[in-house]
Design an enzyme around this catalytic site. Sequence first.
Site, PDB file in Angstrom:
ATOM      1  N   LYS A 118       0.820  -1.208   0.000  1.00 33.11           N
ATOM      2  CA  LYS A 118       0.000   0.000   0.000  1.00 33.11           C
ATOM      3  C   LYS A 118       0.860   1.269   0.000  1.00 33.11           C
ATOM      4  O   LYS A 118       2.068   1.210   0.221  1.00 33.11           O
ATOM      5  CB  LYS A 118      -0.927  -0.014   1.232  1.00 33.11           C
ATOM      6  CG  LYS A 118      -1.942  -1.163   1.180  1.00 33.11           C
ATOM      7  CD  LYS A 118      -2.903  -0.974   0.020  1.00 33.11           C
ATOM      8  CE  LYS A 118      -4.023  -1.981   0.000  1.00 33.11           C
ATOM      9  NZ  LYS A 118      -3.723  -3.217  -0.731  1.00 33.11           N
TER      10      LYS A 118
HETATM   11  C1  LIG Z   1      -9.496  -2.148  -1.582  1.00 29.22           C
HETATM   12  C2  LIG Z   1      -8.925  -3.005  -0.499  1.00 29.22           C
HETATM   13  N1  LIG Z   1      -9.695  -3.342   0.546  1.00 29.22           N
HETATM   14  C3  LIG Z   1      -9.224  -4.096   1.555  1.00 29.22           C
HETATM   15  C4  LIG Z   1      -7.928  -4.562   1.563  1.00 29.22           C
HETATM   16  C5  LIG Z   1      -7.480  -5.434   2.677  1.00 29.22           C
HETATM   17  O1  LIG Z   1      -6.378  -4.930   3.369  1.00 29.22           O
HETATM   18  P1  LIG Z   1      -5.360  -5.927   4.096  1.00 29.22           P
HETATM   19  O2  LIG Z   1      -4.517  -6.569   3.051  1.00 29.22           O
HETATM   20  O3  LIG Z   1      -4.577  -5.011   4.989  1.00 29.22           O
HETATM   21  O4  LIG Z   1      -6.161  -6.896   4.875  1.00 29.22           O
HETATM   22  C6  LIG Z   1      -7.088  -4.228   0.491  1.00 29.22           C
HETATM   23  C7  LIG Z   1      -5.691  -4.637   0.422  1.00 29.22           C
HETATM   24  O5  LIG Z   1      -5.221  -5.699   0.354  1.00 29.22           O
HETATM   25  C8  LIG Z   1      -7.606  -3.450  -0.570  1.00 29.22           C
HETATM   26  O6  LIG Z   1      -6.840  -3.125  -1.617  1.00 29.22           O
END
Ligand SMILES: Cc1ncc(COP(=O)(O)O)c(C=O)c1O
EC number: 2.6.1.104
Length: 441
Positions: free
Chosen positions: A249
């Site tokens: 990210k």
């Molecule tokens: C749009 C979106 N929502 C939710 C997530 C979930 O985040 P995480 O990987 O920190 O669980 C991500 C990333 O992976 C994402 O890009």
Amino acid sequence: MQILTKISGKSKDYLPLLDMINQGVQVKADSVEKHLANEKLVTFLEQDIERTGLEKILFHYKQNKEKKIPFLPVDKLISEDEIDDIMQVLKEVLSSGRFTSGPYIPTFEKAIAEYLGKKYVIATSSGTDALMISLISAGVHPGDEVILPANSFAATENAVLAIGAVPVYADIDPETYCLSPSEIEKHITDKTVCILPVHLYGKQADMKEISAIAKQHGLKIIEDGCQAIGSSGLGAYGDGLVLSFNPYKNLGVCGKAGAIATNDEALAEKCMEISYHGFEAGKKNVKRSDYGFNSKIDNLQAAIGLERMKYLGLQNFKRFYLAKRYIEQLQTLEDEGYMKLPTLTDDHVWHLFPIRVLKGERDELAAKLLEMGIETDVYYPVLSHQHQTNLVSQKYRQTTLPHTEKAAQQLLHLPLYPGMPLQDQEKVIEGVHHVIKSSIQ
Ligand SMILES: Cc1ncc(COP(=O)(O)O)c(C=O)c1O
């Protein structure tokens, strides 16, 4: 030219800031908002940009020795400088023995809250957990309907499913690839409780309109801002905003982490409780909520997050620079009808760079680029309502989302990350021109 007297370090300032630098206007480093996230942006502005050259300072990386141009090289997502900073803080945390709970968590939460202009931040063990926690805390119960797009990462729909609620997919706006407000309205029923817009690829959904609809129908909004930290005004309309700090990210830790930001005290309290076994804040092992998860961020990751946050404003500025360069240098292909480029808006932090292939096959373009050593990718290859799962075949077979489906067939993502050498980007641009002109007519 717009002259900025105050620089927030967020997306809306990048174009005027770049114009000022290019016009030789002296940008005063002390006009940048004081925040950890702007620390390295200030260091950049303190240099003699006119003499050294903007690109030399921003993209001082060695050219890739290999011929290949990777889409997202994991070893380039963190810089040597960041590693040095992190090693210092790791020593401190490791010798303190405070790996899970610890003092860096409230400090990190405060830094994120200040950056977003929010009263409360609850840092969690992932963006996915943050989505589940915020939905539960906002009052979404099993059987309730949540309206969301079908072109997000699976975490968005999975969070809804995991808490027993029902995902209801609405179509996107084909310009932004985010939820279309008018499409949301078509799907509101007496079971709808919440809207879950996703700020996809770093571009914000039309939150003003979505918020008006939510108000009119008495619905909650949880914003999935996992790809959009640093976008100006992020989270201004929702009841809660969810972030992810996974290493891919715009602000990543060295593992998994996320956060929920809100101005609503009751929602914040509930999120605190659900994120840690239902325990009442400030009381050890005393429950107030019926249940909760083990989903707080680790002290270790919070410490790393604080170190990496210093780079956020500058890294997002670099993303913007690369995106603008792509848009300018691929413009003729858009003019000739070969592709649709994204628009350079001031609420975008360029987590990913999507092009839409209008003439010829997207997969053919990707394959030909790969033959030239240029990796591209598709985010996301399977839409939420088209997975080969039992649930989808039972419940979503009839779902049709024309704009989402069309975009999914045509979208291709080009490499873009802050540590990308400009020579690599030039090769991608040349490669796209070459393939399109030579084979796709
Ligand atoms: C749009 C979106 N929502 C939710 C997530 C979930 O985040 P995480 O990987 O920190 O669980 C991500 C990333 O992976 C994402 O890009």
